[in-house]
Design a protein around this motif. Structure first.
Motif, PDB file in Angstrom:
ATOM      1  N   ALA A  25       0.867  -1.177   0.000  1.00  0.00           N
ATOM      2  CA  ALA A  25       0.000   0.000   0.000  1.00  0.00           C
ATOM      3  C   ALA A  25       0.903   1.226   0.000  1.00  0.00           C
ATOM      4  N   TRP A  27       1.092   5.624   0.175  1.00  0.00           N
ATOM      5  CA  TRP A  27       0.429   6.880   0.504  1.00  0.00           C
ATOM      6  C   TRP A  27       1.481   7.968   0.535  1.00  0.00           C
ATOM      7  N   THR A  80      -1.977  11.282   3.568  1.00  0.00           N
ATOM      8  CA  THR A  80      -2.970  10.279   3.178  1.00  0.00           C
ATOM      9  C   THR A  80      -2.676   8.941   3.854  1.00  0.00           C
ATOM     10  N   ALA A  81      -1.852   8.970   4.915  1.00  0.00           N
ATOM     11  CA  ALA A  81      -1.517   7.747   5.645  1.00  0.00           C
ATOM     12  C   ALA A  81      -2.784   7.126   6.238  1.00  0.00           C
ATOM     13  N   GLN A  90      -6.671   8.967  -1.355  1.00  0.00           N
ATOM     14  CA  GLN A  90      -6.626   7.775  -0.520  1.00  0.00           C
ATOM     15  C   GLN A  90      -5.330   7.033  -0.759  1.00  0.00           C
ATOM     16  N   GLN A  91      -5.173   5.911  -0.104  1.00  0.00           N
ATOM     17  CA  GLN A  91      -4.008   5.081  -0.325  1.00  0.00           C
ATOM     18  C   GLN A  91      -4.184   4.333  -1.651  1.00  0.00           C
TER      19      GLN A  91
END
Length: 120
Positions: A25, A27, A80-81, A90-91
């Motif tokens: 993921a 961010w 955006t973590a 968002q991620q």
């Protein structure tokens, strides 16, 4: 022009024993700092909300928010973590198309490259 292609090495280590890796993921955090001419920002133009937040932070810390030297040291961070307050950004999840066995402490080198689409 310099932002058409962004590339970064993002090495990390596996933090779980006997793990299976399927993706990552991503961010970002973006820092906004007060500019050298805060009165233009505070006049309602682009960046006015950032300037207002910086001015409030300076006053809360006991500084004269008109002092550009102090303002330049203050920042507002857009994050955006996953643990940060939600934004409309968002991620991003990048799946690898399979599972890979990894061990605790194993180095997992990764390079991320983002390139602007030619239509944009």
């Amino acid at each position: 022009e310099e932002l058409r292609v962004v590339e970064a090495a993002l090495p990390f280590k596996c933090s779980k024993p006997n793990a299976r890796l399927a993706g990552v993921a991503l961010w970002f955090d973006c820092e906004f700092t007060a500019g050298p001419e805060p009165t233009q920002l505070e006049a309602g133009g682009p960046g006015a909300n950032t300037a207002a937040a910086l001015g409030k932070r300076a006053r809360d810390q006991g500084h004269d928010d008109g002092d550009s030297e102090v303002r330049n040291k203050l920042t507002v961070v857009l994050s955006t973590a996953p643990a940060a307050p939600p934004t409309h950004w968002q991620q991003t999840t990048v799946l690898f198309g399979g599972f890979f066995d990894v061990e605790l402490g194993e180095d997992l080198p990764m390079t991320v490259k983002m390139e602007q689409d030619s239509d944009n």
